[in-house]
Design a protein around this motif. Structure first.
Motif, PDB file in Angstrom:
ATOM      1  N   GLU A   1       0.830  -1.207   0.000  1.00 43.21           N
ATOM      2  CA  GLU A   1       0.000   0.000   0.000  1.00 43.21           C
ATOM      3  C   GLU A   1       0.864   1.257   0.000  1.00 43.21           C
ATOM      4  OE1 GLU A   1      -4.169  -1.196   2.206  1.00 43.21           O
ATOM      5  OE2 GLU A   1      -2.409  -0.924   3.468  1.00 43.21           O
ATOM      6  N   GLU A   2       1.918   1.242   0.777  1.00 41.66           N
ATOM      7  CA  GLU A   2       2.820   2.397   0.830  1.00 41.66           C
ATOM      8  C   GLU A   2       3.517   2.609  -0.504  1.00 41.66           C
ATOM      9  OE1 GLU A   2       5.371   1.471   4.075  1.00 41.66           O
ATOM     10  OE2 GLU A   2       3.918   2.042   5.627  1.00 41.66           O
ATOM     11  N   GLU A   3       3.930   1.509  -1.152  1.00 47.34           N
ATOM     12  CA  GLU A   3       4.604   1.624  -2.449  1.00 47.34           C
ATOM     13  C   GLU A   3       3.652   2.169  -3.513  1.00 47.34           C
ATOM     14  OE1 GLU A   3       6.726  -1.241  -5.819  1.00 47.34           O
ATOM     15  OE2 GLU A   3       6.459  -1.984  -3.768  1.00 47.34           O
ATOM     16  N   LEU A   4       2.402   1.736  -3.479  1.00 45.23           N
ATOM     17  CA  LEU A   4       1.420   2.191  -4.470  1.00 45.23           C
ATOM     18  C   LEU A   4       0.846   3.563  -4.135  1.00 45.23           C
ATOM     19  CD1 LEU A   4      -0.558  -1.154  -5.008  1.00 45.23           C
ATOM     20  CD2 LEU A   4       1.154  -0.142  -6.536  1.00 45.23           C
ATOM     21  N   GLY A   5       0.941   3.937  -2.876  1.00 43.40           N
ATOM     22  CA  GLY A   5       0.428   5.240  -2.444  1.00 43.40           C
ATOM     23  C   GLY A   5      -1.081   5.289  -2.327  1.00 43.40           C
TER      24      GLY A   5
ATOM     25  N   THR B   1     -11.212  -1.465  -0.733  1.00 41.82           N
ATOM     26  CA  THR B   1     -11.620  -0.154  -1.240  1.00 41.82           C
ATOM     27  C   THR B   1     -11.923  -0.234  -2.732  1.00 41.82           C
ATOM     28  OG1 THR B   1      -9.349   0.509  -1.780  1.00 41.82           O
ATOM     29  CG2 THR B   1     -10.130   0.972   0.475  1.00 41.82           C
ATOM     30  N   ASP B   2     -12.559   0.813  -3.258  1.00 46.76           N
ATOM     31  CA  ASP B   2     -12.850   0.836  -4.698  1.00 46.76           C
ATOM     32  C   ASP B   2     -11.579   0.761  -5.520  1.00 46.76           C
ATOM     33  OD1 ASP B   2     -15.530   0.978  -4.135  1.00 46.76           O
ATOM     34  OD2 ASP B   2     -15.675   3.153  -4.410  1.00 46.76           O
ATOM     35  N   THR B   3     -10.573   1.520  -5.098  1.00 49.11           N
ATOM     36  CA  THR B   3      -9.275   1.458  -5.784  1.00 49.11           C
ATOM     37  C   THR B   3      -8.651   0.077  -5.602  1.00 49.11           C
ATOM     38  OG1 THR B   3      -8.921   3.810  -5.393  1.00 49.11           O
ATOM     39  CG2 THR B   3      -6.987   2.504  -5.969  1.00 49.11           C
ATOM     40  N   GLY B   4      -8.846  -0.481  -4.410  1.00 52.49           N
ATOM     41  CA  GLY B   4      -8.315  -1.807  -4.122  1.00 52.49           C
ATOM     42  C   GLY B   4      -8.895  -2.877  -5.040  1.00 52.49           C
TER      43      GLY B   4
END
Length: 311
Positions: free
Chosen positions: A40-44, A57-60
């Motif tokens: 998650e941190e790498e993808l922001g 999440t929707d983005t997830g």
């Protein structure tokens, strides 16, 4: 970003629980949590909301779909490499219908395991509806079942055709016939499997089964297994229809209660079923060959189509 991290997030999305996802991935829960957070941190972006159950999440959801594609392509690459090396290995999760499992599995399992020691075969006995559902959600790799299913996402590879044979009580008039036709069967004397078995539906279609409501019955029973059907016919009266594999180990006395159909023999079609996007094609091909090589000679995928009727 690593393939392992993608495996972790797809497992967490499917199971919606960190502990269960960690168990499936064979790591500790803190390790899985740390790897998910790193991704998650790498993808922001936030892929999961840490609720109970875990939600995506929707983005997830977009990320999960892409992760599945990447993992599928990575698996395809491994399969291609193994094929070039002439190797066969990995896990294969199979579902098989209950009316087939006790008769087909003993014919090929030992030979398959001996010939392919690097393959870990996991077999689950399930109804057709459950096999289809688990194929679609990825819990199973393949199903061995009666076809055609006519489901767009699934690919069917024919294994063999299996005849239906009548098993007739000695108390029935039909017992005195050498060969029979579907119209000879008194549908009100039929013993059937319970709802949910595809064999029940096939038998009902074969007999155009609509029981006569004008005949009062004081006992109605839907069996859970083929062996129960056989026992009812042996100890009472009535008729049932058996798939041919269920007749091969019968004693001569019990085989004397079998009656075969004349002319267009009713059969069921048995196939290996996978998703059309399934990548372990070499393993499926090896499994198919192992099954076909160990079938009794009476079973064939090449029956003359003019002599059979598929139900």
């Amino acid at each position: 970003m690593t393939l392992v991290q993608l495996e972790y997030i797809t497992a967490l999305h499917s199971l919606k629980h960190f502990g269960k996802a960690a168990e499936q991935c064979h790591i500790t829960q803190p390790s899985l949590s740390m790897q998910v957070q790193k991704l998650e941190e790498e993808l922001g972006v936030q892929v999961f909301v840490r609720t109970n159950p875990v939600t995506t999440t929707d983005t997830g959801l977009i990320i999960i779909e892409q992760a599945k594609r990447i993992l599928a392509e990575a698996e395809r690459m491994k399969q291609m490499i193994d094929q070039e090396k002439g190797l066969a290995g990995g896990n294969l999760k199979i579902g098989i219908i209950p009316t087939l499992a006790p008769y087909l599995l003993p014919l090929f399992i030992q030979a398959f395991i001996k010939a392919h020691p690097k393959v870990r075969l996991s077999v689950h006995e399930l109804m057709t509806e459950n096999i289809v559902r688990q194929l679609k959600n990825g819990s199973l790799d393949a199903g061995i079942m009666a076809t055609p299913l006519k489901i767009a996402e699934l690919k069917e590879e024919l294994l063999f055709h299996e005849k239906f044979v009548a098993y007739v009580s000695r108390k029935e008039k039909l017992f005195n016939k050498k060969f029979i036709l579907p119209d000879d069967i008194d549908v009100n004397k039929m013993w059937l499997l319970e709802e949910g078995h595809c064999l029940r539906t096939q038998v009902m279609n074969l007999c155009a089964l609509q029981k006569d409501a004008s005949i009062e019955k004081h006992f109605d029973y839907a069996a859970g297994s083929i062996e129960t059907l056989k026992r009812f016919v042996e100890k009472n009266d009535g008729i049932t229809l058996l798939p041919e594999l269920a007749t091969f180990d019968m004693s001569p006395a019990k085989k004397n209660m079998l009656r075969y159909f004349r002319n267009a023999t009713p059969v069921r079609e048995i196939s290996i079923v996978t998703l059309k996007t399934f990548t372990k094609t070499r393993l499926i091909s090896i499994l198919k060959d192992s099954i076909v090589e160990n079938l009794p000679p009476q079973l064939s995928a090449d029956m003359d189509s003019t002599d059979i009727t598929i139900y």
